[in-house]
Design a protein around this motif. Structure first.
Motif, PDB file in Angstrom:
ATOM      1  N   SER A  78      34.717  37.363  36.105  1.00 28.22           N
ATOM      2  CA  SER A  78      33.572  37.322  37.017  1.00 28.22           C
ATOM      3  C   SER A  78      33.133  38.702  37.501  1.00 28.22           C
ATOM      4  N   SER A  79      34.034  39.700  37.485  1.00 23.59           N
ATOM      5  CA  SER A  79      33.694  41.032  37.991  1.00 23.59           C
ATOM      6  C   SER A  79      34.834  42.001  37.692  1.00 23.59           C
ATOM      7  N   THR A  80      34.582  43.295  37.943  1.00 24.27           N
ATOM      8  CA  THR A  80      35.644  44.295  37.782  1.00 24.27           C
ATOM      9  C   THR A  80      36.772  44.029  38.765  1.00 24.27           C
ATOM     10  N   TRP A  81      36.423  43.689  40.002  1.00 23.52           N
ATOM     11  CA  TRP A  81      37.446  43.346  40.988  1.00 23.52           C
ATOM     12  C   TRP A  81      38.247  42.131  40.541  1.00 23.52           C
ATOM     13  N   GLY A  82      37.565  41.180  39.918  1.00 22.34           N
ATOM     14  CA  GLY A  82      38.265  40.009  39.410  1.00 22.34           C
ATOM     15  C   GLY A  82      39.284  40.379  38.346  1.00 22.34           C
ATOM     16  N   LEU A  83      38.951  41.347  37.511  1.00 22.09           N
ATOM     17  CA  LEU A  83      39.893  41.806  36.486  1.00 22.09           C
ATOM     18  C   LEU A  83      41.135  42.416  37.114  1.00 22.09           C
ATOM     19  N   LEU A  84      40.941  43.233  38.134  1.00 24.47           N
ATOM     20  CA  LEU A  84      42.075  43.885  38.788  1.00 24.47           C
ATOM     21  C   LEU A  84      42.973  42.848  39.471  1.00 24.47           C
ATOM     22  N   ARG A  85      42.360  41.881  40.135  1.00 21.57           N
ATOM     23  CA  ARG A  85      43.148  40.808  40.763  1.00 21.57           C
ATOM     24  C   ARG A  85      43.926  40.025  39.709  1.00 21.57           C
ATOM     25  N   ALA A  86      43.284  39.798  38.582  1.00 22.57           N
ATOM     26  CA  ALA A  86      43.931  39.019  37.530  1.00 22.57           C
ATOM     27  C   ALA A  86      45.166  39.721  37.002  1.00 22.57           C
ATOM     28  N   SER A  89      10.039  31.894  32.670  1.00 22.52           N
ATOM     29  CA  SER A  89       8.820  31.802  31.867  1.00 22.52           C
ATOM     30  C   SER A  89       9.148  31.807  30.387  1.00 22.52           C
ATOM     31  N   ARG A  90       8.519  30.904  29.666  1.00 21.26           N
ATOM     32  CA  ARG A  90       8.744  30.855  28.211  1.00 21.26           C
ATOM     33  C   ARG A  90       8.249  32.125  27.538  1.00 21.26           C
ATOM     34  N   ARG A  91       7.259  32.780  28.139  1.00 21.17           N
ATOM     35  CA  ARG A  91       6.664  33.947  27.500  1.00 21.17           C
ATOM     36  C   ARG A  91       7.261  35.258  27.997  1.00 21.17           C
ATOM     37  N   SER A  92       8.162  35.164  28.924  1.00 16.66           N
ATOM     38  CA  SER A  92       8.757  36.400  29.442  1.00 16.66           C
ATOM     39  C   SER A  92       9.604  37.061  28.368  1.00 16.66           C
ATOM     40  N   SER A  93       9.538  38.365  28.296  1.00 19.42           N
ATOM     41  CA  SER A  93      10.414  39.078  27.382  1.00 19.42           C
ATOM     42  C   SER A  93      11.733  39.340  28.074  1.00 19.42           C
ATOM     43  N   PRO A  94      12.845  39.441  27.328  1.00 15.77           N
ATOM     44  CA  PRO A  94      14.139  39.675  27.963  1.00 15.77           C
ATOM     45  C   PRO A  94      14.127  40.936  28.819  1.00 15.77           C
ATOM     46  N   THR A  95      14.839  40.896  29.929  1.00 11.75           N
ATOM     47  CA  THR A  95      14.934  42.030  30.827  1.00 11.75           C
ATOM     48  C   THR A  95      16.375  42.467  30.932  1.00 11.75           C
ATOM     49  N   SER A  96      16.617  43.482  31.736  1.00  7.67           N
ATOM     50  CA  SER A  96      17.981  43.977  31.926  1.00  7.67           C
ATOM     51  C   SER A  96      18.667  43.256  33.075  1.00  7.67           C
ATOM     52  N   ASP A  97      18.038  42.214  33.593  1.00  7.61           N
ATOM     53  CA  ASP A  97      18.601  41.469  34.720  1.00  7.61           C
ATOM     54  C   ASP A  97      19.405  40.286  34.177  1.00  7.61           C
ATOM     55  N   PRO A  98      20.710  40.447  33.962  1.00  3.24           N
ATOM     56  CA  PRO A  98      21.483  39.401  33.293  1.00  3.24           C
ATOM     57  C   PRO A  98      21.780  38.226  34.216  1.00  3.24           C
ATOM     58  N   VAL A  99      21.922  37.063  33.611  1.00  3.82           N
ATOM     59  CA  VAL A  99      22.356  35.888  34.353  1.00  3.82           C
ATOM     60  C   VAL A  99      23.841  36.034  34.653  1.00  3.82           C
ATOM     61  N   LYS A 100      24.227  35.807  35.884  1.00  8.31           N
ATOM     62  CA  LYS A 100      25.632  35.958  36.282  1.00  8.31           C
ATOM     63  C   LYS A 100      26.360  34.651  36.000  1.00  8.31           C
ATOM     64  N   ARG A 148      22.647  36.123  22.159  1.00  9.91           N
ATOM     65  CA  ARG A 148      23.487  37.287  22.414  1.00  9.91           C
ATOM     66  C   ARG A 148      23.331  37.680  23.877  1.00  9.91           C
ATOM     67  N   MET A 149      24.463  37.776  24.585  1.00 11.97           N
ATOM     68  CA  MET A 149      24.414  38.008  26.028  1.00 11.97           C
ATOM     69  C   MET A 149      25.477  39.010  26.456  1.00 11.97           C
ATOM     70  N   LYS A 150      25.172  39.762  27.491  1.00 10.75           N
ATOM     71  CA  LYS A 150      26.141  40.684  28.069  1.00 10.75           C
ATOM     72  C   LYS A 150      26.925  39.953  29.151  1.00 10.75           C
ATOM     73  N   LEU A 151      28.253  39.995  29.068  1.00 12.09           N
ATOM     74  CA  LEU A 151      29.121  39.317  30.026  1.00 12.09           C
ATOM     75  C   LEU A 151      29.352  40.193  31.252  1.00 12.09           C
ATOM     76  N   PRO A 152      29.825  39.597  32.357  1.00 12.45           N
ATOM     77  CA  PRO A 152      30.138  40.402  33.551  1.00 12.45           C
ATOM     78  C   PRO A 152      31.171  41.495  33.300  1.00 12.45           C
ATOM     79  N   THR A 153      31.981  41.337  32.249  1.00 10.12           N
ATOM     80  CA  THR A 153      32.996  42.337  31.915  1.00 10.12           C
ATOM     81  C   THR A 153      32.396  43.536  31.191  1.00 10.12           C
ATOM     82  N   GLY A 154      31.092  43.469  30.857  1.00 10.11           N
ATOM     83  CA  GLY A 154      30.454  44.526  30.099  1.00 10.11           C
ATOM     84  C   GLY A 154      30.483  44.285  28.605  1.00 10.11           C
ATOM     85  N   GLU A 155      31.206  43.280  28.153  1.00 11.33           N
ATOM     86  CA  GLU A 155      31.278  42.957  26.732  1.00 11.33           C
ATOM     87  C   GLU A 155      30.036  42.176  26.298  1.00 11.33           C
ATOM     88  N   THR A 156      29.804  42.194  25.000  1.00  7.26           N
ATOM     89  CA  THR A 156      28.734  41.388  24.423  1.00  7.26           C
ATOM     90  C   THR A 156      29.347  40.173  23.743  1.00  7.26           C
TER      91      THR A 156
END
Length: 418
Positions: A191-199, A9-20, A45-53
């Motif tokens: 992509s995820s914390t598990w992805g970091l450990l595998r990397a 929705s164009r009128r929706s305000s940002p939520t805490s549900d981030p796009v993956k 400005r977006m929060k990444l899966p790594t927790g970084e901004t």
């Protein structure tokens, strides 16, 4: 922060549900989300899966500006304050040896390192590899003759560029499955914390392999790119052990991942647009503009690797603060309706086609001539030799790879024959 609400929705305000944005479901079709960002929040400005901004930049003109603006740097030492550097997450501080590659450095170090390998990737020298690339594509297709189908990614799209770059470097092409397994894990890290450990585990494995290879090649030089780097060092160019390791790492990974994505995603795009596929089959001479359009339409590199604001920078009316991580979204720029007419359509004769698939500015992809040639030969040879090529599963059943920067298929099952 930008969120999944932008999709609904164009009128929706940002939520805490981030796009993956590093997940396979998003990678299957990121373009509607990018279109919403271009329309509503082009500097987001977006929060990444790594927790970084991080800041995503999505309009063509803004992306081009970030890629060329010297205020956006690659080396964090040139951007972050001491306090910001101290707060960096642990995984950004690991593998400093691998960060001494030309992709993660600024001039003058970037200029010096790029000059050491640039002569190998000139269009003239790459064109001399046409016969070898053509022979290899035929060999790969010979290997699947008599079968009802194949996985186009693992049987064709990946082995071609992996073998070519391995031969250029002097690394045993027989180890190509190891290279891809290691690099796939590293690229999927965000992509995820598990992805970091595998990397981490896979990065150590690849570094051990490359250190042993470099040691052997230094003791026994041959006619390959790594030996040429040794000779350049002896001629007076400075190249530390970490820089050599990072250079081989970068060329090996970048030299096969992106081109494999181009061949795989490009073939899928043609199969999903039968009118364009028929046009290319009828006139194979269209392959050069066809590959340019496939690069634009599929964007094998979804977004350019991270940059950092060296100072506060205002872009599109938004101020990006010093030290902020910035991603220029190539896939979004390549579908920007302000730059391209009917941008979501695949048009193999599109003109002009000033796509940004290879980046822009000082970090423009060094391997662009090789990627273009491999893509042209691989796709034309495939269409010539496999006239009944078709998807073996429904498009919605295809699996896309995890990861932030690249966009490509895990597998592409195709069928052929009647």
């Amino acid at each position: 922060m930008c969120s999944i609400s932008l999709l609904t929705s164009r009128r929706s305000s940002p939520t805490s549900d981030p796009v993956k944005i590093a997940g396979p479901e998003f990678k299957a079709n990121p373009y509607p989300f990018y279109a919403r960002l271009r329309d509503l929040v082009p500097v987001c400005r977006m929060k990444l899966p790594t927790g970084e901004t991080a800041w995503l930049v999505t309009r063509y003109d803004h992306v081009a500006a970030v890629l060329k603006d010297e205020r956006f740097v690659k080396d964090t030492a040139n951007a972050l304050t001491p306090a910001q550097a101290a707060r960096r997450p642990w995984f950004r501080k690991m593998f400093k040896a691998l960060q001494r590659n030309m992709l993660d450095l600024d001039p003058p170090d970037h200029t010096r390192l790029r000059a050491l390998v640039s002569k190998t990737f000139t269009p003239r020298l790459i064109e001399q590899m046409r016969e070898r690339i053509t022979r290899l594509t035929d060999d790969l297709l010979d290997a699947v003759q008599g079968r009802a189908g194949m996985d186009l990614i693992h049987d064709y799209a990946l082995p071609l560029p992996t073998t070519i770059i391995a031969e250029m470097l002097g690394v045993p092409a027989a180890d190509r499955h190891k290279f891809h397994r290691w690099s796939n894990a590293i690229i999927s890290a965000a992509s995820s914390t598990w992805g970091l450990l595998r990397a981490v585990a896979n990065a150590w494995a690849l570094m051990r392999y490359l250190r042993k290879f470099i040691k052997k090649r230094r003791a026994n030089p041959r006619d390959d790119l790594v030996s040429a780097l040794f000779r350049a060092e002896e001629a007076g160019d400075t190249l530390s052990e970490d820089e050599l390791l990072a250079m081989v790492f970068l060329l090996l990974v970048a030299g096969h991942e992106t081109t494999g994505n181009l061949i795989g995603s490009g073939t899928l795009a043609l199969l999903e647009h039968p009118d364009q596929l028929a046009k290319l089959r009828k006139d194979p001479g269209l392959i050069r503009p066809a590959v340019e359009e496939l690069l634009r339409h599929t964007s094998p590199v979804d977004m350019a690797t991270e940059r950092y604001a060296r100072e506060d920078v205002t872009l599109g009316g938004v101020t990006i603060p010093r030290g902020a991580m910035v991603y220029a979204v190539l896939a979004s720029a390549n579908r920007d309706e302000r730059q391209f007419a009917n941008p979501d359509a695949l048009d193999l004769t599109r003109e002009p086609n000033k796509h940004l698939a290879f980046g822009l500015g000082a970090h423009f992809c060094l391997g662009a001539p090789l990627a273009r040639l491999e893509g042209q030969i691989a796709i034309n040879t495939l269409l010539r030799r496999v006239p009944e090529l078709r998807l073996a599963i429904a498009p919605e059943a295809l699996r896309w790879r995890r990861g932030l920067v690249l966009r490509g298929l895990e597998a592409l099952p195709v069928a052929f024959g009647r």
